[in-house]
Scaffold this motif. Structure first.
Motif, PDB file in Angstrom:
ATOM      1  N   GLU A 116      34.364  34.985 -34.970  1.00 45.23           N
ATOM      2  CA  GLU A 116      33.874  35.804 -36.087  1.00 45.23           C
ATOM      3  C   GLU A 116      33.158  34.934 -37.122  1.00 45.23           C
ATOM      4  OE1 GLU A 116      33.514  39.033 -36.177  1.00 45.23           O
ATOM      5  OE2 GLU A 116      34.459  39.084 -34.206  1.00 45.23           O
ATOM      6  N   PHE A 119      29.801  34.205 -35.767  1.00 50.15           N
ATOM      7  CA  PHE A 119      28.936  35.383 -35.842  1.00 50.15           C
ATOM      8  C   PHE A 119      28.386  35.556 -37.251  1.00 50.15           C
ATOM      9  CE2 PHE A 119      30.888  37.788 -31.978  1.00 50.15           C
ATOM     10  CZ  PHE A 119      29.999  37.139 -31.135  1.00 50.15           C
ATOM     11  N   ALA A 120      29.176  35.160 -38.251  1.00 53.00           N
ATOM     12  CA  ALA A 120      28.692  35.253 -39.630  1.00 53.00           C
ATOM     13  C   ALA A 120      27.565  34.248 -39.859  1.00 53.00           C
ATOM     14  CB  ALA A 120      29.838  35.002 -40.603  1.00 53.00           C
ATOM     15  N   ARG A 121      27.668  33.093 -39.227  1.00 51.91           N
ATOM     16  CA  ARG A 121      26.625  32.077 -39.370  1.00 51.91           C
ATOM     17  C   ARG A 121      25.383  32.411 -38.551  1.00 51.91           C
ATOM     18  NH1 ARG A 121      26.073  27.100 -41.210  1.00 51.91           N
ATOM     19  NH2 ARG A 121      28.246  26.591 -41.548  1.00 51.91           N
ATOM     20  N   PRO A 123      23.963  35.647 -37.233  1.00 55.05           N
ATOM     21  CA  PRO A 123      24.029  37.107 -37.134  1.00 55.05           C
ATOM     22  C   PRO A 123      23.384  37.658 -35.852  1.00 55.05           C
ATOM     23  CG  PRO A 123      23.266  36.435 -39.303  1.00 55.05           C
ATOM     24  CD  PRO A 123      23.328  35.201 -38.470  1.00 55.05           C
ATOM     25  N   ALA A 126      25.827  37.858 -33.172  1.00 57.48           N
ATOM     26  CA  ALA A 126      26.758  38.972 -33.357  1.00 57.48           C
ATOM     27  C   ALA A 126      26.147  40.253 -32.790  1.00 57.48           C
ATOM     28  CB  ALA A 126      27.092  39.139 -34.833  1.00 57.48           C
ATOM     29  N   GLN A 127      24.860  40.436 -33.092  1.00 56.49           N
ATOM     30  CA  GLN A 127      24.170  41.629 -32.572  1.00 56.49           C
ATOM     31  C   GLN A 127      24.152  41.653 -31.054  1.00 56.49           C
ATOM     32  OE1 GLN A 127      20.172  41.622 -34.093  1.00 56.49           O
ATOM     33  NE2 GLN A 127      20.940  41.521 -36.209  1.00 56.49           N
ATOM     34  N   ARG A 129      26.303  40.196 -28.962  1.00 58.91           N
ATOM     35  CA  ARG A 129      27.572  39.664 -28.435  1.00 58.91           C
ATOM     36  C   ARG A 129      27.885  40.131 -27.018  1.00 58.91           C
ATOM     37  NH1 ARG A 129      31.784  41.190 -32.806  1.00 58.91           N
ATOM     38  NH2 ARG A 129      29.985  41.439 -34.136  1.00 58.91           N
TER      39      ARG A 129
END
Ligand SMILES: Nc1ncnc2c1ncn2[C@@H]1O[C@H](COP(=O)(O)OP(=O)(O)O)[C@@H](O)[C@H]1O
Ligand SMILES: [Mg+2]
Length: 235
Positions: A116, A119-121, A123, A126-127, A129
């Motif tokens: 997580e 994913f914050a670093r 983005p 994250a999209q 994943r």
């Protein structure tokens, strides 16, 4: 105080064929250092010798207080060094998330939180994943490879040509990420063909020629040096 000290390192792929011939360099905590030089100079081989993928035939490598030359990759990883090779640095048929889980294999535990945080670093990761790594763009794939290496929270990241094959825009984004990571305290030793961009974000640099350090100094000095400019910076 240095984080990484490489002293008189020698080695290659087979004992009889030495590629790195007595290379010495250092990286201070929180520093960005570039390693440039002509094709075939031994830059990738040097990173592999430092990271433990190849076994040095002579010389010393120390990471903080630990002597790491000849240790297995996993032991070196536990001491705080992560390496992102130039190629084959992600698992193409695995998803982004699964790749990050692979990055944690050395140190299972809190994997979810670590993913997580990454994913914050990143983005875009994250999209994506649930996407297979092979479907990512070149820049996204490099970000994934870097994120995998960050799963172990290294103090030192070795990057082999992170911007190779990327569009100028993707390369610029990647250098921005490298700078941001560094601001958060990760020291970086990177090999780059995009020497101008690399030197611009680096404090210091080394020029490797025929397996030895031919020049070293503040990145701005090397960038201003006519002989370096002619050879590596397009005049
Ligand atoms: N896997 C390998 N096996 C044997 N020799 C290799 C291998 N990879 C590279 N070499 C040789 O090592 C030398 C240095 O290569 P390399 O470290 O990749 O240089 P650079 O990264 O500076 O371009 C070259 O002569 C190359 O042919
Ligand atoms: Mg190389």
């Amino acid at each position: 105080m240095t984080l990484l000290t490489v002293d008189g390192l020698r080695g290659g792929y087979v004992a009889a064929d030495e590629i790195v011939r007595g290379a010495s360099l250092s990286v201070a905590p929180g520093e960005i250092v570039s390693l440039i030089g002509p094709n075939g100079a031994g830059k990738s081989t040097l990173l592999k010798l430092i990271a433990g993928l190849l076994r040095p035939s002579a010389g010393r490598v120390s990471l903080q207080e630990s002597e790491i030359a000849g240790l297995p990759v996993t032991a070196i990883g536990r001491l705080g060094l992560s390496f992102v090779p130039q190629e084959h640095n992600v698992f193409g048929t695995m998803t982004v998330r699964e790749n990050l889980e692979m990055g944690a294999y050395q140190e299972p535990g809190r994997v979810r939180e670590r993913i997580e945080a990454l994913f914050a670093r990143f983005p875009v990761l994250a999209q994506k994943r649930r996407a297979q790594a092979r479907t990512l763009s070149g820049g996204q794939r490099q970000m994934l490879a870097m994120a995998m290496a960050l799963m172990t929270a290294p103090r030192l990241l070795l990057l082999d040509e992170p911007s190779a094959g990327l569009s100028p825009k993707a390369a610029e984004e990647l250098f921005d990420i490298i700078v941001a990571l560094n601001r958060d305290g990760v020291a970086i030793l990177m090999v780059e063909q995009n020497a101008v961009e690399a030197l611009t974000v680096s404090a210091r640099a080394y020029v490797l020629v025929l397996g030895q350090v031919a020049r070293e100094g503040p990145a701005s000095d090397l960038m201003a040096d006519p002989s370096v400019r002619d050879l590596f910076l397009g005049g």
